[in-house]
Design a protein around this motif. Structure first.
Motif, PDB file in Angstrom:
ATOM      1  N   HIS A 250       0.842  -1.194   0.000  1.00 13.27           N
ATOM      2  CA  HIS A 250       0.000   0.000   0.000  1.00 13.27           C
ATOM      3  C   HIS A 250       0.880   1.248   0.000  1.00 13.27           C
ATOM      4  O   HIS A 250       1.949   1.263   0.625  1.00 13.27           O
ATOM      5  CB  HIS A 250      -0.923   0.024   1.210  1.00 13.27           C
TER       6      HIS A 250
ATOM      7  N   ARG B 214      -1.556   8.075  -0.494  1.00 14.01           N
ATOM      8  CA  ARG B 214      -1.872   9.064  -1.516  1.00 14.01           C
ATOM      9  C   ARG B 214      -1.515  10.465  -1.005  1.00 14.01           C
ATOM     10  O   ARG B 214      -1.680  10.762   0.179  1.00 14.01           O
ATOM     11  CB  ARG B 214      -3.364   9.018  -1.854  1.00 14.01           C
ATOM     12  N   PRO B 215      -1.051  11.328  -1.893  1.00 10.97           N
ATOM     13  CA  PRO B 215      -0.813  12.714  -1.445  1.00 10.97           C
ATOM     14  C   PRO B 215      -2.125  13.398  -1.078  1.00 10.97           C
ATOM     15  O   PRO B 215      -3.138  13.261  -1.771  1.00 10.97           O
ATOM     16  CB  PRO B 215      -0.162  13.376  -2.674  1.00 10.97           C
ATOM     17  N   ARG B 216      -2.111  14.144   0.031  1.00  5.13           N
ATOM     18  CA  ARG B 216      -3.308  14.832   0.499  1.00  5.13           C
ATOM     19  C   ARG B 216      -3.310  16.270  -0.035  1.00  5.13           C
ATOM     20  O   ARG B 216      -2.290  16.962   0.046  1.00  5.13           O
ATOM     21  CB  ARG B 216      -3.363  14.842   2.020  1.00  5.13           C
TER      22      ARG B 216
ATOM     23  N   GLU C 121      -5.459   8.751   2.639  1.00  2.00           N
ATOM     24  CA  GLU C 121      -5.975   7.656   1.829  1.00  2.00           C
ATOM     25  C   GLU C 121      -4.810   6.791   1.369  1.00  2.00           C
ATOM     26  O   GLU C 121      -3.702   7.282   1.153  1.00  2.00           O
ATOM     27  CB  GLU C 121      -6.750   8.174   0.620  1.00  2.00           C
ATOM     28  N   MET C 122      -5.086   5.499   1.216  1.00  2.44           N
ATOM     29  CA  MET C 122      -4.060   4.562   0.804  1.00  2.44           C
ATOM     30  C   MET C 122      -4.385   4.003  -0.587  1.00  2.44           C
ATOM     31  O   MET C 122      -5.544   3.694  -0.890  1.00  2.44           O
ATOM     32  CB  MET C 122      -3.946   3.405   1.799  1.00  2.44           C
ATOM     33  N   LEU C 123      -3.376   3.886  -1.406  1.00  4.53           N
ATOM     34  CA  LEU C 123      -3.497   3.222  -2.700  1.00  4.53           C
ATOM     35  C   LEU C 123      -3.079   1.771  -2.519  1.00  4.53           C
ATOM     36  O   LEU C 123      -1.925   1.483  -2.202  1.00  4.53           O
ATOM     37  CB  LEU C 123      -2.607   3.899  -3.739  1.00  4.53           C
TER      38      LEU C 123
ATOM     39  N   ARG D 169     -11.382   2.774  -4.349  1.00  2.00           N
ATOM     40  CA  ARG D 169     -11.658   3.226  -2.975  1.00  2.00           C
ATOM     41  C   ARG D 169     -13.017   2.758  -2.491  1.00  2.00           C
ATOM     42  O   ARG D 169     -13.282   2.752  -1.287  1.00  2.00           O
ATOM     43  CB  ARG D 169     -11.572   4.758  -2.920  1.00  2.00           C
TER      44      ARG D 169
END
Length: 321
Positions: free
Chosen positions: A16, A19-21, A29-31, A297
């Motif tokens: 995982h 993700r950039p915020r 958030e996680m990719l 997501r």
């Protein structure tokens, strides 16, 4: 009665990335590039991982090689972990698995000769030195279809197919048991691809190698694979023997992939008149229809691979029992 133990096992592997915020007030958030992947590789077989770009197949390969630290899960070689506490070091791991890269020119150092590059591996691992090392380099170049005299040349003096042969020679210098082939043919001309395929199959038989092939070319996968795993949004959605997967594809995504392979016999057997070109709206020429692609997501909980036949598994909806 159980069969022989697998050479390599991937158990519940996840990778995982954060993700950039947009701002500090947005939740993290996680990719999920790789999500709960289970795969096995047996001695002397070729396991191909297929899927479109971004499905997680290359990230899985990097995790196997130790070039990407998994978020969770275990990679086992002959029952012993390759990651986590007590895992072997980089040198020991290099003797187990090596990678053949997609772009042979980008993977070679343009400043040093081929012979010097291959000799450096033997010296670093304390395998051979002096005349013994030079003889070993000459033998390896001959084995991949090159001349020992090529050791004095630099990467820019070779064709694309010759550079890929050099990449294969470099991967074999330490006598690994596993080769990870990351799109090894995509940068080559079609006429050269067949030669490299034949070389890989010959080396696999002669040296008793095991392959993990990362590819999107299903015609190549069908030709060289013993087993196939289909990945979609970081998950394996179908897995099994190549014949089972290609002749009776069950998951909708697998069927879509196989249907996308052009049937040249059918095309040549029909004479079709092409319709006049339709007008293309401004800005739509390179805008594919992605309305059918799910948002990762909002995807449901990880499902399980269910056995639907001999050496054939497919992912079903719902949680594993």
């Amino acid at each position: 009665m159980t069969g022989p133990a697998p050479l390599l096992e991937i158990r519940d592997l996840s990778v995982h990335f954060a993700r950039p915020r947009p701002t500090i007030f947005h939740p993290a958030e996680m990719l999920r590039a790789v999500d709960h992947v289970d795969l096995t590789l047996h001695e002397g077989e070729c396991l191909s991982i297929v899927g479109e770009s971004g499905c997680g197949k290359s990230t899985t390969a990097l995790a196997v090689m130790g070039l990407q630290e998994p978020t969770a899960g275990t990679v086992l070689y002959r029952g012993k972990p390759l990651n986590g506490p007590g895992a072997p070091g980089r040198k020991e791991r290099a003797r187990i698995a090596q990678m053949v890269f997609q772009d042979p020119f980008a993977s070679l150092n343009p400043r040093i000769s081929i012979g010097r590059m291959l000799l450096a591996q033997l010296s670093l691992h304390g395998i051979a030195s002096g005349s013994e090392a030079r003889d070993r380099v000459a033998e390896m170049l001959t084995r991949v279809g090159l001349s020992p005299d090529h050791a004095r040349r630099f990467p820019h003096e070779f064709s694309g197919g010759q550079r890929q042969r050099i990449g294969i020679a470099r991967a074999l210098m330490l006598d690994p048991r596993i080769l990870v082939l990351d799109e090894p043919l995509s940068a080559l001309d079609v006429s050269i691809q067949a030669q490299i395929i034949n070389l890989l199959m010959e080396l696999q038989e002669r040296l008793k190698l095991s392959y993990i092939m990362i590819s999107h070319d299903l015609s190549v996968v069908e030709h060289v694979s013993d087993r196939v795993a289909v990945m979609y949004f970081g998950r394996v959605v179908e897995e099994g023997g190549w014949k089972q997967v290609f002749t009776t594809p069950t998951h909708p995504y697998t069927r879509r992939l196989i249907d996308s392979v052009p049937d040249m016999d059918a095309v040549l057997a029909q004479r079709r008149e092409l319709p006049p070109p339709a007008p293309v709206p401004d800005g739509a020429r390179f805008s594919p229809d992605i309305s059918a692609r799910p948002d990762p997501r909002t995807m449901p909980e990880p499902s399980h691979l269910a056995t639907i036949g001999p050496d054939h598994r497919v992912r079903l909806a719902g949680k594993a029992p």
